[in-house]
Design a protein around this motif. Sequence first.
Motif, mmCIF file in Angstrom:
data_model
loop_
_atom_site.group_PDB
_atom_site.id
_atom_site.type_symbol
_atom_site.label_atom_id
_atom_site.label_comp_id
_atom_site.label_asym_id
_atom_site.label_seq_id
_atom_site.Cartn_x
_atom_site.Cartn_y
_atom_site.Cartn_z
ATOM 1 N N ARG A 1 2.153 -15.147 -0.051
ATOM 2 C CA ARG A 1 2.216 -14.328 1.462
ATOM 3 C C ARG A 1 3.356 -13.831 2.249
ATOM 4 O O ARG A 1 3.455 -13.038 2.229
ATOM 5 C CB ARG A 1 0.990 -14.017 1.852
ATOM 6 C CG ARG A 1 -0.114 -14.973 0.958
ATOM 7 C CD ARG A 1 -1.533 -15.473 2.266
ATOM 8 N NE ARG A 1 -1.431 -13.874 2.762
ATOM 9 C CZ ARG A 1 -2.452 -14.035 3.572
ATOM 10 N NH1 ARG A 1 -3.208 -15.190 4.664
ATOM 11 N NH2 ARG A 1 -2.999 -13.045 4.796
ATOM 12 N N GLN A 2 4.479 -14.160 1.911
ATOM 13 C CA GLN A 2 5.644 -14.075 2.290
ATOM 14 C C GLN A 2 6.524 -12.914 1.776
ATOM 15 O O GLN A 2 6.897 -12.984 0.352
ATOM 16 C CB GLN A 2 7.094 -15.255 2.247
ATOM 17 C CG GLN A 2 5.644 -16.273 2.712
ATOM 18 C CD GLN A 2 5.315 -16.326 4.779
ATOM 19 O OE1 GLN A 2 6.543 -15.447 5.223
ATOM 20 N NE2 GLN A 2 4.251 -16.420 4.827
ATOM 21 N N PRO A 3 6.610 -12.180 2.111
ATOM 22 C CA PRO A 3 7.443 -10.748 1.779
ATOM 23 C C PRO A 3 8.610 -11.187 1.318
ATOM 24 O O PRO A 3 8.712 -11.049 0.045
ATOM 25 C CB PRO A 3 7.874 -9.593 2.586
ATOM 26 C CG PRO A 3 7.176 -10.726 3.863
ATOM 27 C CD PRO A 3 6.386 -11.530 3.763
ATOM 28 N N GLU A 4 9.330 -11.846 1.513
ATOM 29 C CA GLU A 4 10.839 -12.256 0.316
ATOM 30 C C GLU A 4 9.988 -13.082 -1.097
ATOM 31 O O GLU A 4 10.746 -13.211 -2.192
ATOM 32 C CB GLU A 4 10.916 -13.743 1.180
ATOM 33 C CG GLU A 4 12.250 -12.694 2.130
ATOM 34 C CD GLU A 4 11.320 -13.163 3.524
ATOM 35 O OE1 GLU A 4 10.117 -14.014 4.085
ATOM 36 O OE2 GLU A 4 11.065 -12.703 4.754
ATOM 37 N N GLN B 1 7.231 -12.464 -2.307
ATOM 38 C CA GLN B 1 6.836 -11.462 -3.528
ATOM 39 C C GLN B 1 7.751 -11.019 -3.834
ATOM 40 O O GLN B 1 7.748 -10.210 -4.981
ATOM 41 C CB GLN B 1 5.946 -10.888 -2.543
ATOM 42 C CG GLN B 1 4.573 -11.150 -2.150
ATOM 43 C CD GLN B 1 3.880 -10.703 -1.143
ATOM 44 O OE1 GLN B 1 4.297 -9.515 -0.926
ATOM 45 N NE2 GLN B 1 3.020 -10.909 -0.478
ATOM 46 N N ALA B 2 8.557 -10.969 -3.257
ATOM 47 C CA ALA B 2 10.201 -10.098 -3.995
ATOM 48 C C ALA B 2 10.142 -10.471 -5.014
ATOM 49 O O ALA B 2 10.829 -10.204 -6.105
ATOM 50 C CB ALA B 2 10.669 -9.265 -2.902
ATOM 51 N N ARG B 3 10.637 -11.941 -5.006
ATOM 52 C CA ARG B 3 12.152 -12.964 -5.450
ATOM 53 C C ARG B 3 10.629 -12.390 -7.378
ATOM 54 O O ARG B 3 10.979 -12.826 -8.688
ATOM 55 C CB ARG B 3 11.324 -14.174 -5.168
ATOM 56 C CG ARG B 3 13.232 -14.197 -4.683
ATOM 57 C CD ARG B 3 13.466 -15.876 -4.743
ATOM 58 N NE ARG B 3 13.090 -16.097 -3.085
ATOM 59 C CZ ARG B 3 12.682 -16.917 -2.613
ATOM 60 N NH1 ARG B 3 12.826 -17.903 -3.440
ATOM 61 N NH2 ARG B 3 12.020 -17.416 -1.887
ATOM 62 N N LYS C 1 6.294 -7.254 -5.595
ATOM 63 C CA LYS C 1 6.685 -6.036 -4.540
ATOM 64 C C LYS C 1 7.690 -5.597 -4.553
ATOM 65 O O LYS C 1 8.627 -6.842 -5.298
ATOM 66 C CB LYS C 1 5.689 -6.427 -3.118
ATOM 67 C CG LYS C 1 4.573 -6.296 -2.866
ATOM 68 C CD LYS C 1 3.904 -5.992 -1.332
ATOM 69 C CE LYS C 1 2.858 -5.876 -1.293
ATOM 70 N NZ LYS C 1 2.614 -5.978 0.047
ATOM 71 N N ALA D 1 11.668 -5.022 -2.405
ATOM 72 C CA ALA D 1 12.221 -6.180 -1.998
ATOM 73 C C ALA D 1 12.032 -4.944 -0.936
ATOM 74 O O ALA D 1 12.710 -3.494 -1.500
ATOM 75 C CB ALA D 1 13.619 -5.834 -2.394
ATOM 76 N N PRO D 2 12.252 -5.548 -0.073
ATOM 77 C CA PRO D 2 12.169 -4.071 1.590
ATOM 78 C C PRO D 2 13.548 -4.166 1.719
ATOM 79 O O PRO D 2 14.653 -4.763 1.607
ATOM 80 C CB PRO D 2 11.210 -5.196 2.899
ATOM 81 C CG PRO D 2 11.473 -6.924 1.827
ATOM 82 C CD PRO D 2 11.573 -6.452 0.770
#
Length: 80
Positions: A24-27, A29-31, A35, A37-38
């Motif tokens: 659930r952490q955006p970091e 998810q990007a790895r 999603k 990367a923001p």
Amino acid sequence: MLNFFLGTVAGGLIAAVLTIAAARQPEVQARLGLKPAPVVATLAAVSKPREPDCAKPAEGPTVGTRDMLFNRQRFWSVAP
């Protein structure tokens, strides 16, 4: 045998909860590629005008005086 089974189930539950919490952490998810990367927007640094030097505050009582412990006003006043 039952202890092994219960330990395996408990370990699996802990691993599942930690995996879901991490995903659930955006970091994370990007790895993982879930999603993109923001994009972090950087702002230009704004320089603040220099503040004038303040006057030196009046010196209070020196450390170790009797009034520091037994001052009645100290117990009844609320100061920041």
